[in-house]
Structures are given as structure tokens and as C-alpha cells.
Design a protein around this motif. Sequence first.
Motif, short mmCIF file in Angstrom:
data_model
loop_
_atom_site.label_atom_id
_atom_site.label_comp_id
_atom_site.label_asym_id
_atom_site.label_seq_id
_atom_site.Cartn_x
_atom_site.Cartn_y
_atom_site.Cartn_z
N ARG A 88 -12.09 2.14 14.02
CA ARG A 88 -12.39 2.45 12.63
C ARG A 88 -11.66 3.74 12.22
NH1 ARG A 88 -15.65 -1.23 10.77
NH2 ARG A 88 -17.12 -2.28 12.19
N LEU A 89 -11.23 3.78 10.97
CA LEU A 89 -10.43 4.90 10.48
C LEU A 89 -11.15 6.22 10.68
CD1 LEU A 89 -7.87 5.82 9.01
CD2 LEU A 89 -9.05 5.42 6.84
N LEU A 92 -10.30 8.14 13.72
CA LEU A 92 -8.91 8.53 13.90
C LEU A 92 -8.52 9.73 13.05
CD1 LEU A 92 -7.30 4.97 13.92
CD2 LEU A 92 -7.86 6.40 15.90
N VAL A 93 -9.45 10.22 12.23
CA VAL A 93 -9.13 11.33 11.34
C VAL A 93 -10.17 12.42 11.48
CG1 VAL A 93 -7.92 9.86 9.68
CG2 VAL A 93 -10.37 10.26 9.40
N SER A 94 -9.72 13.65 11.31
CA SER A 94 -10.66 14.79 11.35
C SER A 94 -11.19 15.09 9.97
CB SER A 94 -9.94 16.02 11.92
OG SER A 94 -8.84 16.39 11.10
N HIS A 95 -10.51 14.56 8.96
CA HIS A 95 -10.95 14.78 7.57
C HIS A 95 -10.57 13.56 6.75
CE1 HIS A 95 -11.59 16.57 3.63
NE2 HIS A 95 -10.36 16.21 3.30
N LEU A 96 -11.48 13.07 5.95
CA LEU A 96 -11.21 11.97 5.03
C LEU A 96 -12.01 12.24 3.77
CD1 LEU A 96 -9.76 9.18 4.73
CD2 LEU A 96 -11.92 8.14 5.42
N LEU A 219 -12.00 -3.68 -13.96
CA LEU A 219 -11.05 -3.19 -14.95
C LEU A 219 -10.25 -1.99 -14.44
CD1 LEU A 219 -13.18 -3.41 -18.23
CD2 LEU A 219 -11.41 -4.99 -17.43
N HIS A 220 -10.88 -1.13 -13.65
CA HIS A 220 -10.21 0.07 -13.12
C HIS A 220 -10.43 0.10 -11.61
CE1 HIS A 220 -9.59 1.50 -17.19
NE2 HIS A 220 -10.86 1.26 -17.44
N PRO A 221 -9.56 -0.58 -10.84
CA PRO A 221 -9.72 -0.63 -9.38
C PRO A 221 -9.82 0.77 -8.78
CG PRO A 221 -8.00 -2.13 -10.11
CD PRO A 221 -8.37 -1.31 -11.30
N HIS A 222 -10.71 0.90 -7.81
CA HIS A 222 -10.99 2.21 -7.23
C HIS A 222 -11.34 2.04 -5.76
CE1 HIS A 222 -12.33 6.40 -7.33
NE2 HIS A 222 -13.39 6.03 -6.64
N LEU A 223 -10.88 2.97 -4.93
CA LEU A 223 -11.21 2.97 -3.50
C LEU A 223 -12.26 4.03 -3.22
CD1 LEU A 223 -7.79 2.64 -1.61
CD2 LEU A 223 -9.66 0.99 -1.64
N GLU A 224 -13.37 3.59 -2.64
CA GLU A 224 -14.42 4.52 -2.25
C GLU A 224 -14.15 5.05 -0.86
OE1 GLU A 224 -16.80 5.62 -4.01
OE2 GLU A 224 -16.87 4.27 -5.74
N VAL A 225 -14.24 6.37 -0.70
CA VAL A 225 -14.01 6.98 0.61
C VAL A 225 -14.96 6.40 1.65
CG1 VAL A 225 -14.11 9.13 1.91
CG2 VAL A 225 -13.07 9.10 -0.36
N GLY A 226 -16.18 6.12 1.26
CA GLY A 226 -17.16 5.58 2.20
C GLY A 226 -16.72 4.26 2.79
N PHE A 227 -16.10 3.39 1.98
CA PHE A 227 -15.61 2.12 2.48
C PHE A 227 -14.36 2.30 3.35
CE2 PHE A 227 -17.54 0.03 -1.52
CZ PHE A 227 -18.79 -0.03 -0.90
#
Length: 309
Positions: A88-89, A92-96, A219-227
Motif C-alpha cells: 500500500r502507498l 512507501l511514503v513518509s508523508h502524503l 462534475l468535479h473529479p477529486h482525489l481524496e488523500v485517504g483513498f
Amino acid sequence: MSEAAIKDFVLPTADLDTQKAIADVLDKETARIDQLIEKKQRLVELLGEREARAINDLLLGRFVNQGQTVPSGCKFLGKLPLSWKAVRLRALVSHLGNGFVGPTRDILVDPDHSDRVPYLQSTHIKWQQIDFERKPYFVTKSWLGSKPKARVEKDDLLIVQTGDCGATSIVDDQFAGSGCHALVVARPIKRAVEPRLLLRFLASQIGRAKLKAIETGALHPHLEVGFLRDVLVPLPPRDHQAALVERIDKEIDASRSVSEVTTISIDRLKEYRSALITAAVTGQIDVTRWGQTGEGDKRLDQIQEEMAG
């Protein structure tokens, strides 16, 4: 242009037989050129499709001849080589997290400001690179110092959160220490993952498909950090990752080199088509001898040879 000017416009004329001959030649020649352009455009499309498939195969380890595979736990990834993992991402990251989100009208400064620093936005994230020259924005270093989450470091991944969701670029030396606005900042843990491999995955066909699947908002696609945190990434052993990136980059370079030459050829053919029409209707070429001399074939062959060279 005024109506009077249009009425006074001088047009080259010829007798009806010559006009018909011109029209016949142009119909035949432009049809040939259009057919060649269409074939080359299809070639560019096929090159893009082949590149995407090849990158997918490399990212999923399908070139690894180990015989045994394990389920990745994700339908987008399928099965992976036995020595690979689906991670899972968030591991692999120290900050997201998000860069600065808020109005910019009071924080942007002129490019000649003595205390300026680049301020990256979604418009700068293009083709896995940062395209800052077309529309540069700047903030002051002092303002950015008060917003540490908006400051990016070398090898951070910048992911577009709204609009062209999932478009991703990597921060190089030039933009280390810049600020960013309304982008997701992912800071890879380098002992776990090669940052460029993470970039290639997120920008790949399978990576973009996964990000598309977790978008919110019709209408306004958006990426949630949680997902984003739960996105599964196919991961070979750490000491194999740099070599995998090199293979992917070679595939991209080879494909885009051919595609670039083909695109230039298409532009040349379009220019020739326009010039041919102009020359024919202004009497610069003798259309009655065009077919006999084979000038059309010669010119098309010349364009092809120039591009091949």
C-alpha cells in the motif's frame, strides 16, 4: 475584413476546362495525402498503445521468468512474481498530504521579486515532468517558511488532486524547495522504493486506472488523500527497482522517438497539402502535366525519405 474589402478581393481565374482539371488533380492528390496522413496518425496511436502495454508488463513483472506467481490482492494488478509484493502507498511514503489550499491572490508575487520562490500548481504537471515556463507563479520564501506542508523536496511526487486527477510529476533539483498549491505531495521512503518507479507506476495505464477508480465527484473529479493511502503498488525487490526503471525508460524513449518523427512527417504532409492547393489554384503548377510527370509521387517520396533520414 469589411464587406467592401471582400467585394474588392481579387481571385485568380481560369477557363472552365482548366478549373475542372485543377479540381480533378486536387481531389486525387489531396485524397492520397489524407490517406497517408491517416495511416501515420494510426501508427502514432498504435505506438502509444504498444508503449502502454509494454510498461504495464514491466510494472507487473511479466518479463520475470520464475514460473511461480502470487495473487496481488488487487484486480488491477492480478498476479505478481513470487519475489514481488503488493504494498500500500502509505507504507512507501513518509508523508502524503496536501500542499497549501486556499486563495492565492494575496500570496503571489512578481517574477522579479527578490524573495521569490516557484509556486507549483496543477497546470505545471505535464507528462511526468514539471512544465513551469509557460505559466510561472511565485510566492515569497518568507511566506513559504510559514507553510512547511506546502514546501516540496527533491524526489517528492506531486499528484494532481482536482481536474486531471492522478497526473503525476517528480520534483528535481531545480524545484526542490519550491511551494505547491492544491497538489498531493507524496514523499517516498527511498530505502523501500525507488521514487522514479513509483512515478512510473502512478503515471502508467494501470496506475491511472486505479486512481480513476477512487475519484470522487461526478462534475468535479477529486482525489481524496485517504483513498490514495490504500492504493496497492506492485513492488520488486529494492535492488531490482533501478534496473526496472531503466527498462521502462528505454521503452518510452524508443516509442516516443518513432512517434515524434512520425508526427513531424504528418505536419510536413499537411504543409505540402496546403502548398499544393495554393500552387494549383494560382497557376504555379501545370495541372495538365501533373499526372504525366509524376510530380505528386516524387514529392511524397521526398518527404518520406527526409523523415527516414
